[in-house]
Design a protein around this motif. Structure first.
Motif, mmCIF file in Angstrom:
data_model
loop_
_atom_site.group_PDB
_atom_site.id
_atom_site.type_symbol
_atom_site.label_atom_id
_atom_site.label_comp_id
_atom_site.label_asym_id
_atom_site.label_seq_id
_atom_site.Cartn_x
_atom_site.Cartn_y
_atom_site.Cartn_z
ATOM 1 N N SER A 1 0.817 -1.215 0.000
ATOM 2 C CA SER A 1 0.000 0.000 0.000
ATOM 3 C C SER A 1 0.848 1.261 0.000
ATOM 4 C CB SER A 1 -0.940 -0.003 1.208
ATOM 5 O OG SER A 1 -0.202 -0.057 2.420
ATOM 6 N N PHE A 2 1.991 1.256 0.714
ATOM 7 C CA PHE A 2 2.812 2.469 0.753
ATOM 8 C C PHE A 2 3.417 2.744 -0.611
ATOM 9 C CE2 PHE A 2 5.969 -0.794 1.489
ATOM 10 C CZ PHE A 2 7.096 -0.324 0.833
ATOM 11 N N TRP A 3 3.791 1.668 -1.345
ATOM 12 C CA TRP A 3 4.375 1.857 -2.675
ATOM 13 C C TRP A 3 3.340 2.418 -3.644
ATOM 14 C CZ3 TRP A 3 3.433 -0.130 -7.563
ATOM 15 C CH2 TRP A 3 4.438 0.089 -8.519
ATOM 16 N N THR B 1 -5.986 4.535 -2.776
ATOM 17 C CA THR B 1 -4.951 3.569 -2.406
ATOM 18 C C THR B 1 -5.538 2.408 -1.614
ATOM 19 O OG1 THR B 1 -3.290 5.329 -2.330
ATOM 20 C CG2 THR B 1 -2.761 3.280 -1.187
ATOM 21 N N LEU B 2 -6.344 2.707 -0.609
ATOM 22 C CA LEU B 2 -6.926 1.661 0.225
ATOM 23 C C LEU B 2 -7.914 0.794 -0.560
ATOM 24 C CD1 LEU B 2 -7.529 3.706 3.504
ATOM 25 C CD2 LEU B 2 -5.739 2.018 3.079
ATOM 26 N N VAL B 3 -8.711 1.413 -1.431
ATOM 27 C CA VAL B 3 -9.685 0.647 -2.213
ATOM 28 C C VAL B 3 -8.976 -0.270 -3.202
ATOM 29 C CG1 VAL B 3 -11.509 0.839 -3.956
ATOM 30 C CG2 VAL B 3 -11.548 2.312 -1.944
ATOM 31 N N ALA B 4 -7.944 0.241 -3.870
ATOM 32 C CA ALA B 4 -7.230 -0.560 -4.867
ATOM 33 C C ALA B 4 -6.585 -1.783 -4.237
ATOM 34 C CB ALA B 4 -6.176 0.300 -5.568
ATOM 35 N N VAL B 5 -6.057 -1.641 -3.023
ATOM 36 C CA VAL B 5 -5.397 -2.763 -2.363
ATOM 37 C C VAL B 5 -6.406 -3.679 -1.683
ATOM 38 C CG1 VAL B 5 -3.753 -3.381 -0.553
ATOM 39 C CG2 VAL B 5 -3.267 -1.454 -2.055
ATOM 40 N N VAL C 1 -11.132 -0.593 10.706
ATOM 41 C CA VAL C 1 -11.412 0.835 10.528
ATOM 42 C C VAL C 1 -10.786 1.647 11.654
ATOM 43 C CG1 VAL C 1 -13.245 2.555 10.538
ATOM 44 C CG2 VAL C 1 -13.480 0.500 9.160
ATOM 45 N N ALA C 2 -10.887 1.143 12.896
ATOM 46 C CA ALA C 2 -10.301 1.876 14.021
ATOM 47 C C ALA C 2 -8.789 1.938 13.909
ATOM 48 C CB ALA C 2 -10.707 1.212 15.339
ATOM 49 N N ALA C 3 -8.184 0.865 13.434
ATOM 50 C CA ALA C 3 -6.727 0.851 13.295
ATOM 51 C C ALA C 3 -6.262 1.728 12.151
ATOM 52 C CB ALA C 3 -6.238 -0.589 13.082
ATOM 53 N N GLY C 4 -7.159 1.896 11.155
ATOM 54 C CA GLY C 4 -6.750 2.684 10.012
ATOM 55 C C GLY C 4 -5.676 1.956 9.219
ATOM 56 N N SER C 5 -4.916 2.677 8.501
ATOM 57 C CA SER C 5 -3.788 2.128 7.751
ATOM 58 C C SER C 5 -2.563 2.951 8.096
ATOM 59 C CB SER C 5 -4.067 2.172 6.248
ATOM 60 O OG SER C 5 -2.952 1.702 5.531
ATOM 61 N N ILE C 6 -1.673 2.344 8.877
ATOM 62 C CA ILE C 6 -0.509 3.085 9.371
ATOM 63 C C ILE C 6 0.323 3.609 8.207
ATOM 64 C CG2 ILE C 6 1.614 2.898 10.716
ATOM 65 C CD1 ILE C 6 0.207 0.792 12.421
ATOM 66 N N LEU C 7 0.600 2.743 7.232
ATOM 67 C CA LEU C 7 1.469 3.149 6.125
ATOM 68 C C LEU C 7 0.789 4.191 5.243
ATOM 69 C CD1 LEU C 7 2.979 -0.311 5.135
ATOM 70 C CD2 LEU C 7 4.020 1.486 6.502
ATOM 71 N N THR C 8 -0.494 3.985 4.939
ATOM 72 C CA THR C 8 -1.190 4.934 4.065
ATOM 73 C C THR C 8 -1.337 6.293 4.738
ATOM 74 O OG1 THR C 8 -2.416 3.117 3.037
ATOM 75 C CG2 THR C 8 -3.292 5.343 2.745
#
Length: 353
Positions: free
Chosen positions: A176-178, A227-231, A290-297
């Motif tokens: 996701s970060f890439w 980014t999140l949807v694509a992954v 959802v609560a954790a979110g995405s750290i890298l994004t």
């Protein structure tokens, strides 16, 4: 010759079928109550394990919390002892652990070393941004994965199925970060003839209000949500496709077609509802993320949510903040998993028997 006559019904009495069905309903209710109690007990044990893990695991990150909270600044022995006493670090480890568990059960997650504020308040301040970003992404990629997965399974083996599945597997394997950095370069900064179309960081520009602020936030959300949807959509697609393929050989679908129902109606009314159990379970698990979110994004796009806060806490390391975030992340997962388990018997009555 006499004939048997049935006795007249007693006024106010339950009819025979109702009396026969009542024990069955009571048995089903008791069975579901036992099922709920077992799942709730399992969730409580999991939460206790999370508390134990969060306390002892993150103490490996820093052997000297006082030095961490002061960023290595020179301090006298008296000052260090004062800080240890202030944060309870002078107490035995078992007393620290019991105090930590008691406080966590009351909602008191301690005080942050670097922000000098209650951990609960810091989490509450960042939670709305995370819920907005990842909640939007989860809803979008769950709906997209469900829609594409049903059509891929219904046209299994065709070119559209192969292309859809191949694209999903490719995007799922991309970090996701890439992908986020790539989108920043292409659509944020601009590449060649393609100009920069979207902001590359933050949640808003800071100089808007009212409807303009809503549009500004939506503009900032485009790249991280994309980014999140694509992954993320590939997982829903593949699970839905696999579940629906298992149902497509059922005799009830052949019967539905024999009754003259159109193919789209057979899929929508019969096949998809019976294939939803694994997908619904996975959607609720994703809601736990959802609560954790995405750290890298959130870090790539400087989104001011819990993911970025967790990254900041790890960089110190800020033990109370790291522990509190870990408990919140894991607690959300446990809660959503429990909700999914409690809904499963309503989707499939065989579950919980």
């Amino acid at each position: 010759m006499t004939t048997a006559t049935s006795s007249p019904p007693v006024p106010g009495a339950d009819p025979p079928r109702a009396r026969e069905a009542a024990p069955g309903r009571r048995g089903a209710a008791l069975g579901y109550a036992r099922y709920v109690a077992g799942k709730a007990a399992g969730a409580a044990v999991s939460l206790l394990a999370v508390l134990v893990t969060s306390f002892f695991l993150f103490r490996v990150l820093s052997r000297d919390p006082v030095r961490a909270m002061t960023h290595g600044a020179p301090m006298s022995a008296e000052q260090q002892e004062t800080l240890r006493r202030q944060f309870g670090l002078d107490q035995p480890l078992w007393r620290q652990f019991t105090g930590y568990c008691a406080g966590a059960l009351r909602g008191d997650l301690g005080t942050s070393y670097q922000f000098h504020a209650p951990v609960g308040e810091l989490i509450a301040a960042k939670l709305p941004a995370t819920l907005l970003l990842t909640g939007t992404a989860v809803v979008l990629y769950s709906a997209l994965g469900l829609w594409l997965g049903t059509r891929a399974a219904w046209r299994s083996g065709r070119r559209a199925d192969r292309v859809t599945t191949g694209v999903a597997l490719t995007l799922w394997s991309v970090p996701s970060f890439w992908l986020g950095l790539l989108l920043v370069i292409v659509f944020g900064v601009g590449l060649g003839p393609v100009p920069g179309l979207f902001p590359t960081g933050g949640m808003a520009s800071g100089d808007t209000a009212g409807p303009a602020y809503v549009l500004d936030v939506a503009h900032h959300m485009v790249l991280p949500v994309l980014t999140l949807v694509a992954v993320g959509y590939a997982q829903t697609l593949l699970v839905t496709r696999s579940s629906l393929l298992d149902e497509m050989g059922g005799d009830y679908l052949t019967t539905a077609r024999a009754k003259g129902l159109r193919d789209a109606a057979v899929r929508r009314r019969h096949a998809v509802p019976n294939a939803l159990l694994p997908t619904v379970t996975m959607v609720f698990i994703n809601l736990g993320f959802v609560a954790a979110g995405s750290i890298l994004t959130e870090t790539v796009f400087s989104w001011p949510g819990l993911g970025q806060l967790f990254y900041q806490a790890l960089s110190v390391p800020d033990l109370p903040l790291v522990q509190g975030l870990f408990v919140v992340f894991a607690g959300a997962m446990i809660l959503m998993n429990l909700v999914a388990d409690l809904l499963c018997p309503f989707l499939d009555p065989r579950v919980g028997r």
